[in-house]
Structures are given as structure tokens and as C-alpha cells.
Motif scaffolding. Structure first.
Motif, PDB file in Angstrom:
ATOM      1  N   UNK B   8      38.052  19.572  36.681  1.00  0.00           N
ATOM      2  CA  UNK B   8      37.716  20.956  36.344  1.00  0.00           C
ATOM      3  C   UNK B   8      36.714  21.508  37.353  1.00  0.00           C
ATOM      4  N   UNK B   9      35.759  20.674  37.758  1.00  0.00           N
ATOM      5  CA  UNK B   9      34.762  21.153  38.717  1.00  0.00           C
ATOM      6  C   UNK B   9      35.447  21.532  40.036  1.00  0.00           C
ATOM      7  N   UNK B  10      36.449  20.753  40.421  1.00  0.00           N
ATOM      8  CA  UNK B  10      37.190  21.073  41.645  1.00  0.00           C
ATOM      9  C   UNK B  10      37.891  22.415  41.533  1.00  0.00           C
ATOM     10  N   UNK B  11      38.438  22.678  40.353  1.00  0.00           N
ATOM     11  CA  UNK B  11      39.105  23.967  40.128  1.00  0.00           C
ATOM     12  C   UNK B  11      38.088  25.101  40.220  1.00  0.00           C
ATOM     13  N   UNK B  12      36.899  24.865  39.637  1.00  0.00           N
ATOM     14  CA  UNK B  12      35.850  25.891  39.673  1.00  0.00           C
ATOM     15  C   UNK B  12      35.481  26.222  41.119  1.00  0.00           C
ATOM     16  N   UNK B  13      35.394  25.192  41.956  1.00  0.00           N
ATOM     17  CA  UNK B  13      35.055  25.432  43.368  1.00  0.00           C
ATOM     18  C   UNK B  13      36.164  26.240  44.036  1.00  0.00           C
ATOM     19  N   UNK B  14      37.403  25.923  43.692  1.00  0.00           N
ATOM     20  CA  UNK B  14      38.519  26.655  44.278  1.00  0.00           C
ATOM     21  C   UNK B  14      38.472  28.125  43.878  1.00  0.00           C
ATOM     22  N   UNK B  18      38.108  31.465  46.204  1.00  0.00           N
ATOM     23  CA  UNK B  18      38.973  32.653  46.154  1.00  0.00           C
ATOM     24  C   UNK B  18      38.128  33.924  46.015  1.00  0.00           C
ATOM     25  N   UNK B  19      37.124  33.856  45.149  1.00  0.00           N
ATOM     26  CA  UNK B  19      36.248  35.025  44.974  1.00  0.00           C
ATOM     27  C   UNK B  19      35.551  35.386  46.281  1.00  0.00           C
ATOM     28  N   UNK B  63      30.674  48.279  48.278  1.00  0.00           N
ATOM     29  CA  UNK B  63      29.603  47.303  48.460  1.00  0.00           C
ATOM     30  C   UNK B  63      29.247  46.659  47.142  1.00  0.00           C
ATOM     31  N   UNK B  64      29.143  47.492  46.095  1.00  0.00           N
ATOM     32  CA  UNK B  64      28.809  46.978  44.760  1.00  0.00           C
ATOM     33  C   UNK B  64      29.923  46.067  44.236  1.00  0.00           C
ATOM     34  N   UNK B  65      31.171  46.470  44.515  1.00  0.00           N
ATOM     35  CA  UNK B  65      32.292  45.627  44.063  1.00  0.00           C
ATOM     36  C   UNK B  65      32.271  44.278  44.778  1.00  0.00           C
ATOM     37  N   UNK B  66      32.007  44.339  46.055  1.00  0.00           N
ATOM     38  CA  UNK B  66      31.910  43.095  46.825  1.00  0.00           C
ATOM     39  C   UNK B  66      30.812  42.215  46.268  1.00  0.00           C
ATOM     40  N   UNK B  67      29.697  42.844  45.916  1.00  0.00           N
ATOM     41  CA  UNK B  67      28.565  42.102  45.375  1.00  0.00           C
ATOM     42  C   UNK B  67      28.946  41.441  44.056  1.00  0.00           C
ATOM     43  N   UNK B  68      29.666  42.215  43.231  1.00  0.00           N
ATOM     44  CA  UNK B  68      30.092  41.678  41.931  1.00  0.00           C
ATOM     45  C   UNK B  68      31.001  40.463  42.136  1.00  0.00           C
ATOM     46  N   UNK B  69      31.953  40.577  43.063  1.00  0.00           N
ATOM     47  CA  UNK B  69      32.864  39.462  43.333  1.00  0.00           C
ATOM     48  C   UNK B  69      32.100  38.248  43.857  1.00  0.00           C
TER      49      UNK B  69
END
Lengths: 529, 422
Positions: B8-14, B18-19, B63-69
Motif C-alpha cells: 500500500x505504501x508503494x501505491x501511495x508513493x505512486x 502522479x500528483x 498557481x493555487x490549483x498547482x499548489x493544491x495538487x
């Protein structure tokens, strides 16, 4: 200080400034005849290093007080350090070969040059240590040269009397305003927790001055750090040695009055259940190295136990400032040979002897009144001009010359015993034969022996360095000056770092004082590319 | 149970990865889209409110959207760190995979802080890809989780390595801002030393990307070439084998190919290259440089101009305050320097004293930490006392991170020393 009155700079306000001053100490008027932004470094104060050099000390002072010189010295130390990592330093070479053979043999002509230039011991070379000491001297002199005048300037809390001082700041604006605006500005800055000093026509708002001392605190810490490492030169302050111990062996701890015994090296391996992912399991993945130690002190001829306990990697054994580190492990090493003494005449075995390859006995009792003496021992036998000698002290090709004496051989018989060679071929007509029965295997623990009384001082100095860095980099010295002119108010601000933050704070204060300006118009920049 | 946690941790890193990729794209849109918006006053979509958006509002919004991502990515990577820590029982800083991904994490943390201070969307355009490349590079190494060897069994592993990584993360942000400054400020009207150096920098980054892509591609294809040394072991009669996962251009010195058929090798590594797996490392470097050259040539052909020039033209007109970019780069160094000193030098000394009985021993890793420290000390003195700002300062920020990466990659993988555990 030997400065001449001629070099002194007289300001229009009447104050006489020491040579090198760029901003009048008394009224704050810029003493250069230029326009453009004012250089606020060290508050425009004169520095010792700016005095025209007259004595040799002046020259030396000026050399070490120069930041450019300091940067060059750091840059040289940096390049030297890179060179020092290109090939392993002598202490890391992981080979028993002497340096003059190891470097050319392993690294060719480059290794040869590296060795010839002494780079294999670069970090302990006289010139590298001199360089570090010179950086230390530079730290002291640079700091004194700048911190003293800076301290004087900031302690005096100068409220400038010259409007030129304000007009030539990076953040500056002139607003029309009355007493009410003046008051509102004061309130706004006080609300932002600035300390205020005023003389009616001009005011100084200041906060975070401690940030200015950060670099000097940091430099003092670095000087102390160099001194702390030099403490090791004091006899008794520092001991760095190494001792190998067989399981069960007791040896003197070098450089100390103590003796240490190994009760055995233990090597633990991880099992499959220790692995978070069992599919990733690899055998022989070491979990821990541990040697149980007993420390003795000699009293008369007896060894008296004074401490016992384990030493593990990362968890050294400690006794009153003496540290023993688990730093070498050799499991299942060949330690000795077990030999049967066989009499070819009678076809009987007389008995068994054990020969230690690291500490061979002088004489062994075989039984029945027969003894075997070790006449010569060659751990790594080589022949040169028909004469035997030992290449190293490691038992890589052990060989013995033994003499057997007893009731059946009163005159004695000398024999060669060479590991791996059948003695029947070597000396076919000998009466006695030594048959290899077994190897003696044992573990060895390598212990680093350390005493380092400089450690607490090294940590204390490092702590000061960190405090200095935090003050210098995470706090900012901000100042705002207000000056009342006939029909207007001059506002100027300065900081040693983070102009963006100061500008934002200034805009907020102006807004609070109901002054509307375009943020683009308050900043006056140096021309940039 | 714990095995599941590791997966699961590996999936979280993936997901975090992506983000970060998405966020990089959004930041690019924040900059370039605003130009397009300025050019085409007409509405792009059917939304009425969109027509009212002016370029700087567009930039702020994206910029704000990028920050959120980025922040979402940060949360997932935080989950990765926590889960892996729980699953393995130690902080995820014990091998190259764990450390490199942790460095990306540290870079993101510093970016999130600096972005709050300055709100310059362009910073994301340069920083997020740094994090993306670091995570991709981390994934090249074995992700297997093993319990700690005795040398690493100390709580100083957590303190020393995490704090040092945080300092280095700040230097990564300074590098991104410095590179951004240079892209914007270096003259591009004709070829000169500065823009050529900038091309070299870009080529180096492309080579790293080529290395990652090639490694994954051939690994997925299951490619393998085995070499065996001609000199055999006297006892076993066997030669030393080396396994390549990339096709062999260069063979190890004194070895012959065992695998039948296929590609290469075309020549043999020089005799003096005798380090552990030296032949394979040389082969990998050659592939990376070739791959980088192919990528670079492709981009040059598509763009028909210097890449830094094309980047400058894309970013020009985005009303970026150059002085602010300069200050961001400096500020990142100023934030990173005390943390780096604490983590990479002071805590390192304390741990070294506990583990080896000396706070300082001129081990290559220690020495390179000191070299890094010397370098940033020079940067700060040149900037604060001599007045180096702008381009000079930006070049130093770029070079500084090259030194950081040298310490993290070259010293661990190439030089011999106490730290070559990865």
C-alpha cells in the motif's frame, strides 16, 4: 593604531570621522559625493583594516580581514578536499600493501603521482592543516574587524539628522502628511512590534537586531570548534588505538593501564520473520555484532575485574571515559593446528599437540616424559637464497621447526612442519611424523580503543555555530526611519535580508496609516542585469 | 499484514508521483496559459465567468490549483513515509530508493513553505519536475525492504539523515529557482558561453531522464547480458560474473560475454577501471549520455533553437519579477544552510562519534558534506559581502546542487568508504 589625522573625514555637521567611514557617525549624512543607493554594509563604519597600512601588523591584519581572501582560502580548502576523495586516503585503502606500492599498483600512473604528492594523507598534511588554521585566523580577524564598529554603530541607536541618509535607501518614499499622519505611522510600526526611538523630528523603528550578531556568533563557534579539535594535541586528551581479541583472550588495552578479555564474539543473523517482506529475504543478513567484554586492572601480579558488559556497533562499551567500539569481526578464523605425534619406528602415536599460529608455545608436553619444543616459527614461509623467512606475520603459510625430546629420543630430533606439505616427502628418513588432525578455529573481535575528552567541547562549539546560524538566517534586522520635513514626511526602511518581507510589512503599515501608494514606487533598486 | 502495508505504501508513493506530474503540468499552464489568454481575448470555454479572467488572475488561479495538487501529492507521500516506517520499523532513509524519494519529499516540503512566502507560480514549473525526477530516479534502485544492518541501528539514522535531506531539499529549491533565473536572464540573441553552459545543464538533466527511461524499459523487457572474467578463481575454476540489464556497449575489463548472440559489446573498459562493477557502470553512463544526446537532438530539431532559448520565449512576458526569483533562490539557501549544517555535519559528527569513536574521520561522504558546506559558505559570503547577485548567484545555486547530488550519488556508488551501503 597609527592613523593620521589627515585621513580623518570631517562631515558638514562638524563631526570628525575615522578614515574609511562612509556614513557620518553623528548625523548619518553619506560621506561619498555620489548618488544612488547607499551601501549600508557595517553601517558605513570605519574598520581597522581600512587604515592605510603602516606596520607589518597592519598588513597582516588587512590580509586576514579581507572577505575576498577568506573566500579564496575556503575555495582552496574545497578543491583540496575534492582531490582528497579522488582516491581512498591511506587509512581507507583496505590493503596491507605499503602506500608506495599500493597506489601505483592499484591506480597506475595516477596513483603514483597521487602518492608522490602526498595526497594519500592530504587531510593530515602540514599545508592542509595550515590552511584550516589560516581560515580560523581569518574568522577571528574578520569578525573583530567588523563586529566592533558594527556594535558601536548599533548601540548608539543613531537617529539620522541628514535627509540624504533616508533618500538613498532602497525602500524610500516621501508623503505629504500632517501631525496626524506622523502619529498614525508611529502607532502602525509599534503595532508591528518595532522598538521606537525619536528625537521629535526623526524617529527610528527597529526590530530583530539580534540577527546582526548571528554571523559573529557563528564565527566564534567555528573558532571554538577548531580549538576543540586542537585540544586533542594535549597529552592524555585523546587516544586512538586498536586491539584484536580472540574469543577468551585477555590483552592489554593499548595506551591504558587496563586489560580486556573477550568472552566471545556473537554474530546474529536476521531470520525470515524479521523481514517486512518475506519474499525479499536474503540469508546471512547480519542483525548484530556483539562482543562481551571484561575489563581488568592489574594489581600486583593479579588482574582484578573492574567492569564487564557488551560492546555492539553503535553501542560502545564505556568505562570512565575509555570507550571500546565493536569495529572488526572475523568469524571462524584459523587459529591453530592439532597434530598427532607419530613414531614411525614403533608405529604408535605418542600423543597430540596443539600449535597456536598467533602465539605459538615454546614447549608442549606430549606425555610420557616426551616434549616438543618450537625452535622456529614462520607464519608465512618464504625462501630467499636458501634461507627461510616469513613474508608477513599473518599465518598464510605457517611453518615450524620442532624438536622432539624424550625417553625414546634422548638426543632429540628436529623436523620441519609446513602446512599443506606431507612431511614424508619433505624429510623421508625422519623417525617422527606430525600428522595434521584438526584445525583450531576461533572468532576475533576488533576493538577501537578511544579516549576523547574533546568531545563535549566539540559539541558545545557546534551548538554555538548552530545558534549563530539560526539567529543570522531565521531572524531579520529591520529598521524604518521617519523624518519630518517642512511639508512632507520621509519614510525609509532597511533590512539585512528578506526585502520582500520588509516591503510587505511596510505596505501594511502604510495602509494602517491610511497612506495609499503603489508598491512599485517605494522600492529603488540597484541596476540589475 | 506488514507485507500488505508495504504494498500500500508503494501505491501511495505512486499516487504522490502522479500528483507531482499533474502539478508540474498545471504550473506550466499557469504560466503559458496566461499568455494565450492575453492573446485570445475571446472565451475559451462556455463559462461566462471565464471571460472575465485577466492574465494575472489566470496565473494566480492555476498557481493555487498547482499548489493544491502538490499538497495532495505531499499528503500521499507523507502516507508513504509513515506506512513504510511502520512496516519496516525504521525511517525510510536507509537505502538509495528510500533516501532519494525522501529527498524529493524534503524538496516538496521546502517548496510548500517558500511558495507560501512568495507565491510565484513559475517556481512550481521548475521545482515540481525536480521532485518528479528524484522519485523516478529513486525507483531505479531496489525497493526491497530489509531490516537494518548493525551500522545503521541507531536513532541517529532518523535524525541525521532526515535533517540533512531537508537541508538538501532547500538546496534543490534554490537550484530550481537559480535555473529559472538563468533561463529568464541569460541573453539568447546569439550563442555565448552562458547559454551554452545552460544547454549543457539541460543536457545533463536529459541524460538523467534517459537513464531512468532506459533502465525501466530494458528491465520491463527482461533484458540481461552476463559477462564472466577470463581470469578464473583458482579454487572454484569459475570467473567473476557481471550482469548487465542494459545492452552491452562496453565489456568489463578482462571479461567475455557468456550470453549468446545479441548486441555488442563493441569495446572493453580500460584497464584502470577496476572498481566494483566498473564495466557495468561505464556501460550505464555511456547509455545515459547517448540517450541524453538523442533526447536533446530531438528537442533541438522540434524547437529549431536552443532549448533554453525556447524556454525563455515561452516564459517571457509572464511578468516575472527577476529580482524576486533571485531572492527566492537565495532565501532557499538561507533556509537550507543552517538545517544542512545541523543535519549533515553536527548530527553526523555526533553519530560518527557514537558509531566509530570519532566525530570526524575524513571519510569521503563526510568530506563531501564539508565540501558542500564550504561551497554554500562561499555562496553566502560572495552574495552578502561581495555583492554577487543575479546571474552569478544563480549559477552558484545550480552548481551547488550538482555538488549535493555528487555527494548523494557518486560518493555512494563510486567512491570507496564507510557510506557505500546502498
Amino acid at each position: 593604531m597609527g592613523q593620521s589625522e589627515l585621513d580623518r573625514i570631517k562631515c558638514t555637521c562638524g563631526h570628525v570621522n575615522p578614515p574609511g567611514t562612509t556614513i557620518c557617525e553623528a548625523c548619518g549624512r553619506p560621506l561619498d559625493e555620489k548618488s544612488g543607493l547607499l551601501n549600508m554594509r557595517y553601517e558605513g563604519m570605519a574598520r581597522r583594516s581600512q587604515v592605510a597600512a603602516r606596520t607589518p601588523i597592519d598588513y597582516i591584519w588587512r590580509f586576514f580581514a579581507s572577505v575576498k581572501v577568506a573566500i579564496w582560502m575556503i575555495a582552496i580548502a574545497l578543491i583540496a578536499s575534492i582531490i582528497g576523495t579522488l582516491l581512498p586516503q591511506e587509512q581507507f585503502k583496505q590493503s596491507s600493501l605499503p602506500a608506495e606500492i599500493y597506489y601505483p599498483q592499484t591506480y597506475g600512473w595516477f596513483g603514483e603521482v597521487y602518492y608522490r604528492l602526498g595526497f594519500h594523507q592530504l587531510f593530515y598534511s602540514w599545508w592542509f592543516i595550515t590552511l584550516l588554521l589560516m581560515i580560523g585566523i581569518s574568522l577571528v580577524i574578520c569578525s573583530i574587524d567588523r563586529a566592533v564598529p558594527l556594535y558601536k554603530a548599533l548601540q548608539k541607536k543613531r537617529i539620522p539628522k541628514s535627509d540624504q541618509f533616508l533618500r538613498r535607501q532602497r525602500l524610500f518614499l516621501e508623503v505629504t502628511g500632517d501631525n496626524e499622519t506622523w502619529e498614525r505611522l508611529h502607532q502602525a510600526f509599534q503595532k508591528k512590534r518595532y522598538h521606537v526611538a525619536t528625537d521629535g523630528q526623526a524617529s527610528l523603528f527597529e526590530k530583530g537586531r539580534i540577527s546582526r550578531w548571528g554571523p559573529y556568533i557563528n564565527h566564534v563557534g567555528l573558532i571554538l570548534l577548531i580549538l576543540a579539535f586542537m585540544l586533542r594535541l594535549i597529552p592524555g586528551f585523546y587516544l586512538d588505538d586498536y586491539v584484536w581479541l580472540w574469543d577468551g583472550q585477555t590483552r592489554a588495552v593499548p595506551g591504558t593501564p587496563y586489560y580486556v578479555k573477550s568472552e566471545g564474539l556473537k554474530i546474529d543473523f536476521y531470520t525470515e520473520t524479521d523481514f517486512p517482506d518475506p519474499s525479499a529475504f536474503v540469508p546471512n543478513h547480519v542483525k548484530s555484532y556483539q562482543t562481551d567484554l571484561v575489563l581488568y586492572k592489574k594489581e600486583g601480579d593479579d588482574l582484578v575485574e573492574i567492569a564487564r558488559g557488551p560492546t555492539m556497533v553503535n553501542h560502545p562499551f564505556e568505562y570512565e571515559g575509555l570507550y571500546l567500539y565493536q569495529s572488526g569481526e572475523q568469524a571462524g578464523q584459523l587459529k591453530g593446528l592439532k597434530l598427532d605425534v607419530f613414531d614411525k619406528q614403533t608405529g604408535k602415536t605418542l600423543g597430540q599437540i596443539t600449535l597456536d599460529l598467533y602465539d605459538p608455545p615454546l614447549q608442549v608436553d606430549v606425555g610420557g616424559g616426551t616434549t616438543v619444543s618450537v625452535l622456529e616459527y614462520y607464519p608465512e614461509l618464504q625462501m630467499k637464497d636458501g634461507k627461510p623467512y616469513s613474508e608477513t606475520t599473518q599465518p598464510n603459510r605457517p611453518a615450524f621447526i620442532l624438536e622432539i625430546k624424550g625417553p625414546s629420543v634422548p638426543q632429540g630430533e628436529k623436523n620441519w612442519v609446513i602446512a599443506g606439505i606431507d612431511s614424508d616427502q619433505l624429510i623421508p628418513d625422519a623417525r617422527f611424523k606430525y600428522k595434521l588432525v584438526d584445525f583450531v578455529l576461533s572468532n576475533r573481535s576488533g576493538l577501537s580503543v578511544r579516549i576523547d575528552h574533546a568531545i563535549p567541547y566539540i559539541y558545545a562549539a557546534s551548538f554555538i555555530v548552530i545558534i549563530g546560524l539560526i539567529l543570522g538566517f531565521y531572524f531579520q534586522h529591520r529598521r524604518v526611519w521617519l523624518m519630518r520635513m517642512e511639508n512632507s514626511i520621509l519614510i525609509a526602511a532597511h533590512t539585512n535580508k528578506n526585502w520582500f518581507g520588509l516591503k510587505r510589512e511596510l505596505m501594511q503599515a502604510l495602509q494602517a496609516a491610511r497612506i495609499n501608494v503603489d508598491p512599485e514606487h517605494i522600492e529603488h533598486r540597484r541596476k540589475t542585469a | 499484514m506488514t507485507f500488505d502495508l508495504l504494498t500500500v505504501s508503494g501505491i501511495a508513493l505512486f499516487i504522490a508521483f502522479i500528483f507531482y506530474v499533474l502539478s508540474s503540468i498545471v504550473y506550466v499552464v499557469a504560466i503559458t496559459g496566461r499568455k494565450m489568454r492575453a492573446l485570445h481575448a475571446a472565451p475559451l470555454g462556455g463559462y461566462a465567468e471565464m471571460t472575465a479572467v485577466d492574465p494575472s488572475e489566470h496565473s494566480r488561479r492555476f498557481g493555487e490549483r498547482g499548489y493544491l495538487l502538490t499538497f495532495l501529492g505531499f499528503l500521499f507521500q507523507l502516507a508513504f513515509v509513515v506506512m513504510r516506517w511502520v512496516a519496516t520499523g525504521h525511517s525510510p532513509t536507509s537505502n538509495m530508493f528510500e533516501f532519494m524519494s525522501f529527498l524529493a519529499f524534503a524538496t516538496i516540503i521546502v517548496f510548500l513553505i517558500i511558495y507560501r512566502l512568495y507565491s510565484v507560480p513559475l517556481l512550481g514549473v521548475f521545482t515540481l519536475p525536480v521532485a518528479v525526477v528524484l522519485i523516478a530516479y529513486a525507483s531505479v534502485f531496489s525497493t526491497k525492504a530489509a531490516p537494518l544492518i548493525p551500522a545503521l541501528q541507531s536513532y541517529w539514522l532518523y535524525i541525521h539523515v532526515t535533517v540533512a535531506a531537508l537541508g538538501e531539499g532547500a538546496f534543490a529549491v534554490a537550484f530550481a529557482a537559480g535555473l529559472m533565473y538563468l533561463i529568464l536572464a541569460v541573453r539568447q540573441d546569439k550563442g555565448n558561453i552562458e547559454n551554452r553552459l545552460l544547454e549543457v545543464t539541460i543536457y545533463a538533466v536529459l541524460s538523467l531522464i534517459a537513464f531512468i527511461v532506459l533502465t525501466f524499459a530494458f528491465r520491463a523487457a527482461g533484458h540481461e547480458v552476463v559477462f564472466e572474467s577470463i581470469e578464473k578463481n583458482a579454487m572454484t575454476g569459475m570467473g567473476q560474473t557481471t550482469t548487465y540489464t542494459l545492452p552491452a556497449i562496453v565489456a568489463p575489463h578482462g571479461a567475455e560475454k557468456v550470453t549468446a548472440g545479441g548486441f555488442g559489446p563493441f569495446f572493453e573498459a580500460p584497464e584502470w577501471m577496476r572498481g566494483v562493477n566498473a564495466g557495468r557502470k561505464l556501460n550505464t553512463i555511456i547509455w545515459s549520455l547517448l540517450g541524453g544526446a538523442v533526447l536533446y537532438a530531438f528537442l533541438r530539431l522540434v524547437l529549431r533553437k536552443r532549448i533554453s532559448q525556447a524556454a525563455q520565449e515561452t516564459l517571457k512576458g509572464s511578468e516575472i519579477d527577476l529580482d524576486m526569483v533571485d531572492e527566492i533562490s537565495y532565501r532557499a539557501v538561507a533556509i537550507g544552510f543552517p538545517i544542512f549544517t545541523l543535519g549533515a555535519l553536527v548530527f553526523a559528527m555526533i553519530w560518527a562519534a557514537e558509531a566509530w569513536g570519532r566525530p570526524w574521520g575524513w571519510d569521503p561522504k563526510e568530506t563531501w558534506a564539508l565540501i558542500t558546506w564550504f561551497f554554500y559558505a562561499i555562496y553566502l559570503h560572495l552574495r552578502l559581502s561581495i555583492g554577487w547577485q543575479g546571474k552569478k548567484s544563480a549559477w552558484l545555486a545550480v552548481l551547488g546542487f550538482v555538488i549535493v547530488m555528487t555527494n548523494l550519488v557518486v560518493v555512494n556508488l563510486v567512491l570507496v568508504g564507510l557510506h557505500s551501503y546502498a
